[in-house]
Design a protein around this motif. Structure first.
Motif, PDB file in Angstrom:
ATOM      1  N   TYR A  77       4.068 -10.689  -2.591  1.00 32.23           N
ATOM      2  CA  TYR A  77       3.922 -11.493  -3.810  1.00 32.23           C
ATOM      3  C   TYR A  77       5.082 -12.480  -3.921  1.00 32.23           C
ATOM      4  CZ  TYR A  77       0.679  -7.848  -5.248  1.00 32.23           C
ATOM      5  OH  TYR A  77      -0.373  -6.969  -5.289  1.00 32.23           O
ATOM      6  N   ILE A  78       4.810 -13.598  -4.577  1.00 27.10           N
ATOM      7  CA  ILE A  78       5.854 -14.487  -5.078  1.00 27.10           C
ATOM      8  C   ILE A  78       5.787 -14.320  -6.587  1.00 27.10           C
ATOM      9  CG2 ILE A  78       6.689 -16.862  -5.296  1.00 27.10           C
ATOM     10  CD1 ILE A  78       6.847 -15.790  -2.447  1.00 27.10           C
ATOM     11  N   VAL A  79       6.933 -14.047  -7.195  1.00 25.81           N
ATOM     12  CA  VAL A  79       6.974 -13.789  -8.631  1.00 25.81           C
ATOM     13  C   VAL A  79       8.057 -14.648  -9.276  1.00 25.81           C
ATOM     14  CG1 VAL A  79       6.126 -11.415  -8.345  1.00 25.81           C
ATOM     15  CG2 VAL A  79       8.600 -11.840  -8.398  1.00 25.81           C
ATOM     16  N   SER A  80       7.988 -14.720 -10.595  1.00 22.91           N
ATOM     17  CA  SER A  80       9.063 -15.398 -11.323  1.00 22.91           C
ATOM     18  C   SER A  80       9.420 -14.577 -12.552  1.00 22.91           C
ATOM     19  CB  SER A  80       8.646 -16.813 -11.733  1.00 22.91           C
ATOM     20  OG  SER A  80       7.644 -16.763 -12.714  1.00 22.91           O
ATOM     21  N   ARG A  81      10.671 -14.715 -12.942  1.00 24.50           N
ATOM     22  CA  ARG A  81      11.159 -14.082 -14.167  1.00 24.50           C
ATOM     23  C   ARG A  81      12.468 -14.755 -14.526  1.00 24.50           C
ATOM     24  NH1 ARG A  81      12.565  -7.760 -15.203  1.00 24.50           N
ATOM     25  NH2 ARG A  81      14.595  -8.370 -14.432  1.00 24.50           N
ATOM     26  N   ASP A  82      12.615 -15.082 -15.777  1.00 28.95           N
ATOM     27  CA  ASP A  82      13.847 -15.697 -16.276  1.00 28.95           C
ATOM     28  C   ASP A  82      14.214 -16.965 -15.516  1.00 28.95           C
ATOM     29  OD1 ASP A  82      14.064 -13.525 -18.062  1.00 28.95           O
ATOM     30  OD2 ASP A  82      15.257 -12.370 -16.614  1.00 28.95           O
ATOM     31  N   GLY A  83      13.209 -17.761 -15.153  1.00 29.77           N
ATOM     32  CA  GLY A  83      13.444 -19.027 -14.478  1.00 29.77           C
ATOM     33  C   GLY A  83      13.785 -18.905 -12.997  1.00 29.77           C
ATOM     34  N   ARG A  84      13.688 -17.721 -12.468  1.00 32.73           N
ATOM     35  CA  ARG A  84      13.980 -17.510 -11.055  1.00 32.73           C
ATOM     36  C   ARG A  84      12.699 -17.227 -10.284  1.00 32.73           C
ATOM     37  NH1 ARG A  84      16.696 -12.706 -10.736  1.00 32.73           N
ATOM     38  NH2 ARG A  84      15.708 -12.243 -12.693  1.00 32.73           N
ATOM     39  N   ARG A  85      12.681 -17.659  -9.018  1.00 35.05           N
ATOM     40  CA  ARG A  85      11.533 -17.415  -8.133  1.00 35.05           C
ATOM     41  C   ARG A  85      11.974 -16.416  -7.072  1.00 35.05           C
ATOM     42  NH1 ARG A  85       8.894 -19.533  -3.507  1.00 35.05           N
ATOM     43  NH2 ARG A  85      10.803 -20.585  -2.917  1.00 35.05           N
ATOM     44  N   LEU A  86      11.200 -15.332  -6.957  1.00 33.92           N
ATOM     45  CA  LEU A  86      11.577 -14.255  -6.043  1.00 33.92           C
ATOM     46  C   LEU A  86      10.385 -13.838  -5.191  1.00 33.92           C
ATOM     47  CD1 LEU A  86      12.728 -13.115  -9.232  1.00 33.92           C
ATOM     48  CD2 LEU A  86      14.363 -12.410  -7.516  1.00 33.92           C
ATOM     49  N   VAL A  87      10.684 -13.264  -4.056  1.00 26.32           N
ATOM     50  CA  VAL A  87       9.667 -12.624  -3.228  1.00 26.32           C
ATOM     51  C   VAL A  87       9.626 -11.166  -3.655  1.00 26.32           C
ATOM     52  CG1 VAL A  87       9.085 -11.877  -0.885  1.00 26.32           C
ATOM     53  CG2 VAL A  87      10.000 -14.164  -1.268  1.00 26.32           C
ATOM     54  N   ALA A  88       8.430 -10.614  -3.803  1.00 30.22           N
ATOM     55  CA  ALA A  88       8.295  -9.186  -4.107  1.00 30.22           C
ATOM     56  C   ALA A  88       7.673  -8.508  -2.900  1.00 30.22           C
ATOM     57  CB  ALA A  88       7.429  -8.977  -5.350  1.00 30.22           C
ATOM     58  N   GLU A  89       8.353  -7.501  -2.404  1.00 31.54           N
ATOM     59  CA  GLU A  89       7.878  -6.730  -1.258  1.00 31.54           C
ATOM     60  C   GLU A  89       7.577  -5.314  -1.722  1.00 31.54           C
ATOM     61  OE1 GLU A  89       6.769  -5.561   2.537  1.00 31.54           O
ATOM     62  OE2 GLU A  89       6.864  -7.512   1.580  1.00 31.54           O
ATOM     63  N   VAL A  90       6.332  -4.906  -1.557  1.00 28.04           N
ATOM     64  CA  VAL A  90       5.874  -3.592  -2.002  1.00 28.04           C
ATOM     65  C   VAL A  90       6.003  -2.612  -0.837  1.00 28.04           C
ATOM     66  CG1 VAL A  90       3.918  -2.280  -2.906  1.00 28.04           C
ATOM     67  CG2 VAL A  90       4.283  -4.656  -3.640  1.00 28.04           C
ATOM     68  N   LYS A  91       6.636  -1.479  -1.108  1.00 28.29           N
ATOM     69  CA  LYS A  91       6.839  -0.459  -0.085  1.00 28.29           C
ATOM     70  C   LYS A  91       6.336   0.891  -0.582  1.00 28.29           C
ATOM     71  CE  LYS A  91       9.054  -2.913   3.006  1.00 28.29           C
ATOM     72  NZ  LYS A  91       8.409  -3.230   4.267  1.00 28.29           N
ATOM     73  N   THR A  92       5.779   1.661   0.349  1.00 24.47           N
ATOM     74  CA  THR A  92       5.352   3.024   0.056  1.00 24.47           C
ATOM     75  C   THR A  92       6.043   3.958   1.040  1.00 24.47           C
ATOM     76  OG1 THR A  92       3.437   2.800   1.503  1.00 24.47           O
ATOM     77  CG2 THR A  92       3.086   2.341  -0.840  1.00 24.47           C
ATOM     78  N   GLY A  93       6.040   5.220   0.724  1.00 23.65           N
ATOM     79  CA  GLY A  93       6.645   6.208   1.609  1.00 23.65           C
ATOM     80  C   GLY A  93       8.065   6.531   1.183  1.00 23.65           C
ATOM     81  N   ALA A  94       8.676   7.429   1.929  1.00 26.88           N
ATOM     82  CA  ALA A  94      10.018   7.890   1.580  1.00 26.88           C
ATOM     83  C   ALA A  94      11.111   7.001   2.154  1.00 26.88           C
ATOM     84  CB  ALA A  94      10.211   9.322   2.082  1.00 26.88           C
ATOM     85  N   VAL A  95      10.861   6.346   3.295  1.00 27.48           N
ATOM     86  CA  VAL A  95      11.912   5.612   3.990  1.00 27.48           C
ATOM     87  C   VAL A  95      11.825   4.107   3.753  1.00 27.48           C
ATOM     88  CG1 VAL A  95      12.875   5.100   6.261  1.00 27.48           C
ATOM     89  CG2 VAL A  95      12.072   7.410   5.740  1.00 27.48           C
ATOM     90  N   ALA A  96      10.647   3.529   3.868  1.00 23.85           N
ATOM     91  CA  ALA A  96      10.485   2.073   3.829  1.00 23.85           C
ATOM     92  C   ALA A  96      11.077   1.401   2.591  1.00 23.85           C
ATOM     93  CB  ALA A  96       9.008   1.703   3.967  1.00 23.85           C
ATOM     94  N   PRO A  97      11.048   2.009   1.392  1.00 25.24           N
ATOM     95  CA  PRO A  97      11.606   1.307   0.228  1.00 25.24           C
ATOM     96  C   PRO A  97      13.127   1.254   0.175  1.00 25.24           C
ATOM     97  CG  PRO A  97       9.974   2.955  -0.437  1.00 25.24           C
ATOM     98  CD  PRO A  97      10.291   3.195   1.003  1.00 25.24           C
TER      99      PRO A  97
END
Length: 176
Positions: A77-97
Motif C-alpha cells: 500500500y501507499i498511505v498518507s497521514r499527517d501530510g506524509r506519504r508512506l509505503v505500508a508493508e503488510v507482514k504475517t508470521g512470527a519472523v517477517a514483521p
C-alpha cells in the motif's frame, strides 16, 4: 527388470508427492498473504492512515559497470497521514514483521529508495501492530530528521541503501 521399474515408479511417486506438498504450502502462503493484506488495510485505516493505492509498482536505477539497470518493486500500500506519504508493508508470521529479520529490513530500505517516501509503515497483522519507520537520510531536512555533521555521510549511507536494495533484488530473483 521389475525391481528397477518399481524403484523408478517409487522415486517418481515421491517426487510427485513432494511437489504436491510444496504446491499446497504455496497455496496456503498465498491465501494467508491475501488475508493478511486485507486485515492490514483495516488496521491502517483504524490507525488514521488513508490508503492511496494498493499493489503499487515503482522502480529505481542502479548503474552497473557504467550501464543503467532498473529494478522494480511492488508495495502492498501507499498511505498518507499527517501530510506524509508512506509505503505500508503488510507482514504475517512470527519472523517477517521484525526489523531484525534482514530481508524485511532490506525491503524497507529498498522501498525508501524506490518510492522516495517519508517512511515505511510495517504492519504486523498477527500482533495487530503498526510500526512507522523513518528514513532520515532520504529526507530533505524537516522535523525528526537526523542531522549529520558533514555532507560526506549522505553518499555513504545511500551506497549502503543501494547495496541492500541490490541484495534484496538478487534474493527475490533467486527465490522466483
Amino acid at each position: 527388470g521389475l525391481a528397477l521399474v518399481l524403484a523408478a515408479a517409487l522415486v517418481l511417486a515421491v517426487f510427485a508427492l513432494r511437489g504436491a506438498a510444496r504446491s499446497r504450502r504455496a497455496v496456503v502462503r498465498a491465501r494467508r498473504a491475501v488475508a493478511g493484506e486485507a486485515a492490514g488495510a483495516t488496521l491502517l485505516e483504524a490507525h488514521g492512515y488513508e490508503i492511496l493505492g494498493a499493489q503499487v509498482a515503482a522502480s529505481y536505477p542502479l548503474v552497473v559497470d557504467g550501464a543503467e539497470a532498473r529494478f522494480g518493486v511492488r508495495a502492498d500500500y501507499i498511505v498518507s497521514r499527517d501530510g506524509r506519504r508512506l509505503v505500508a508493508e503488510v507482514k504475517t508470521g512470527a519472523v517477517a514483521p521484525r526489523l531484525d529479520h534482514a530481508p524485511t529490513r532490506r525491503q524497507v530500505l529498498e522501498y525508501g529508495v524506490a518510492f522516495g517516501c517519508d517512511g515505511v509503515v510495517l504492519v504486523d497483522v498477527e500482533a495487530a501492530a503498526l510500526h512507522e519507520i523513518a528514513l532520515p537520510w532520504l529526507a530533505d531536512g524537516g522535523g525528526g530528521r537526523v542531522a549529520t555533521s558533514t555532507s560526506a555521510r549522505r553518499p555513504v549511507a545511500l551506497a549502503f541503501v543501494f547495496a541492500g536494495a541490490l541484495a534484496l533484488g538478487t534474493l527475490v530473483a533467486a527465490l522466483r
